[in-house]
Design an enzyme around this catalytic site. Structure first.
Site, short mmCIF file in Angstrom:
data_model
loop_
_atom_site.label_atom_id
_atom_site.label_comp_id
_atom_site.label_asym_id
_atom_site.label_seq_id
_atom_site.Cartn_x
_atom_site.Cartn_y
_atom_site.Cartn_z
N PHE A 96 12.42 14.02 10.52
CA PHE A 96 11.18 13.26 10.75
C PHE A 96 11.36 12.31 11.93
O PHE A 96 10.49 12.18 12.77
CB PHE A 96 10.83 12.38 9.54
N SER A 140 0.87 -1.17 0.00
CA SER A 140 0.00 0.00 0.00
C SER A 140 0.91 1.22 0.00
O SER A 140 2.08 1.13 0.38
CB SER A 140 -0.93 -0.01 1.22
N HIS A 158 3.66 -1.09 3.80
CA HIS A 158 3.07 0.23 3.54
C HIS A 158 4.22 1.20 3.28
O HIS A 158 5.13 1.32 4.11
CB HIS A 158 2.26 0.67 4.77
#
Ligand code: FAD
Length: 308
Positions: free
Chosen positions: A222, A18, A272
């Site tokens: 991040f 995904s 993902h």
């Protein structure tokens, strides 16, 4: 699984992917998003998710992106929704809007505190108190598939991993059927977390979130905010390449390939990808996993656009 095996039969192993995108802020960003969608769509992802700014800051753009995915592609969109700094009524209106638009999958998140990560989170007085409460609210509105966040290195606000797993359990009990992890670079962290999650009786898929290192400096920023570790070996691999984007990209592909193949080798089937709205690294990594374009799954480009 080694590289040779992956190329031959990775797809046959039931690997499912995904992709995560963020809503574009400008016309230029819009173009790169749709080019990325066009490039990745033929890989037939299980779903593509679109992030949501905490407090609803991207509400319209997230909604517009999800609607365009529904209208112009055969992809299944998953809309991220956060509940921080919003009343229940506001959040419910967003979720109901997705029911009307035909969306059937929500990624339910609390969102970071408005003052920034590390600050104390206080729910809106009329809002959902956390992601578990949000999941329950979403499930009351419609029979959505609901995915939630999980943290192999624990959430920065969490006292310890056990408290984090308790929260994950509450999200599952409220109706979540999949967790997507925060990104990590050391696969042992994922497997250790998975063991503890399973030992606590949680059976839903814990899908690893993979962040290809498009930009090392940005990745460290991040990571600092997300409470994820950047191992020294990773810094060493990118060391000295600030002015050498071509080599950086090769290293990034090698690092991510090593990570996903290491996970697949130990039985992980679902991945993902945090795409950052860029396709090529993710496409290459999927190829290594044996994920190949599905005939006929091509995204219809509008006239004059090209996939590049
Ligand atoms: P929760 O599950 O509610 O809580 C997070 C952690 O805080 C818990 O695991 C727990 O340890 C602790 N905690 C919270 N409440 C309690 C309590 N009452 N008692 C004890 N411990 C508690 N952010 C966005 O703004 N937009 C997005 O689109 C977005 N997408 C994301 C997608 C993924 C896959 C991931 C992993 C994160 C995403 N985030 C996004 C970031 C997310 O919003 C932040 O990490 C946020 O700080 C926590 O959200 P959550 O849903 O995990 O919260």
């Amino acid at each position: 699984m080694n590289f040779a095996q992956a190329g031959q039969n990775g797809g046959g192993r039931g690997i499912r992917v995904s992709f995560e995108f963020f809503p574009p802020k400008s016309a230029e960003m819009e173009q790169s998003l749709w080019q990325a969608v066009a490039r990745l769509a033929p890989l037939d992802p299980r779903f593509v998710s679109v992030t949501y700014g905490a407090g609803g800051s991207t509400r319209e753009r997230t909604h517009a992106t999800v609607k365009r995915i529904l209208a112009e592609t055969a992809l299944t969109p998953a809309a991220h929704v956060t509940c921080v700094a919003a009343t229940r009524a506001e959040v419910d209106a967003v979720v109901s809007g997705y029911v009307g638009a035909g969306v059937r999958h929500i990624v339910a998140l609390r969102g970071d505190p408005p003052a920034g990560v590390g600050e104390k989170f206080a729910p809106h007085p009329e809002g959902y108190v956390n992601a578990a409460d949000l999941v329950a609210g979403i499930r009351r509105i419609a029979d959505f598939e609901v995915s939630v966040a999980a943290y192999p290195e624990k959430h920065p606000e969490s006292l310890n991993v056990a408290a984090d797993i308790d929260m994950l359990k509450a999200k599952v009990d409220a109706g979540a059927s999949r967790a997507i992890t925060q990104f990590f670079f050391d696969n042992e962290l994922y497997f250790r977390f998975l063991d503890r999650v399973r030992a606590s009786g949680i059976g839903i898929p814990i899908v690893p979130g993979i962040l290809p290192v498009q930009n090392f400096k940005q990745t460290t920023n991040f990571a600092a905010r997300a409470g994820a570790t950047v191992p020294n070996w990773l810094a060493v691999r990118f060391d000295g390449l600030d002015d050498d984007p071509a080599t950086r990209r090769l290293i990034a592909a090698a690092v991510a390939a090593e990570q996903v193949l290491g996970l697949a080798d130990r039985g992980v089937t679902d991945f993902h990808f945090y795409t950052m709205n860029r396709a090529d690294l993710v496409y290459a990594i999927c190829h290594l996993l044996g994920v190949r374009p599905k005939h006929g799954a091509r995204f219809p480009l509008t006239e004059g656009e090209s996939v590049g």
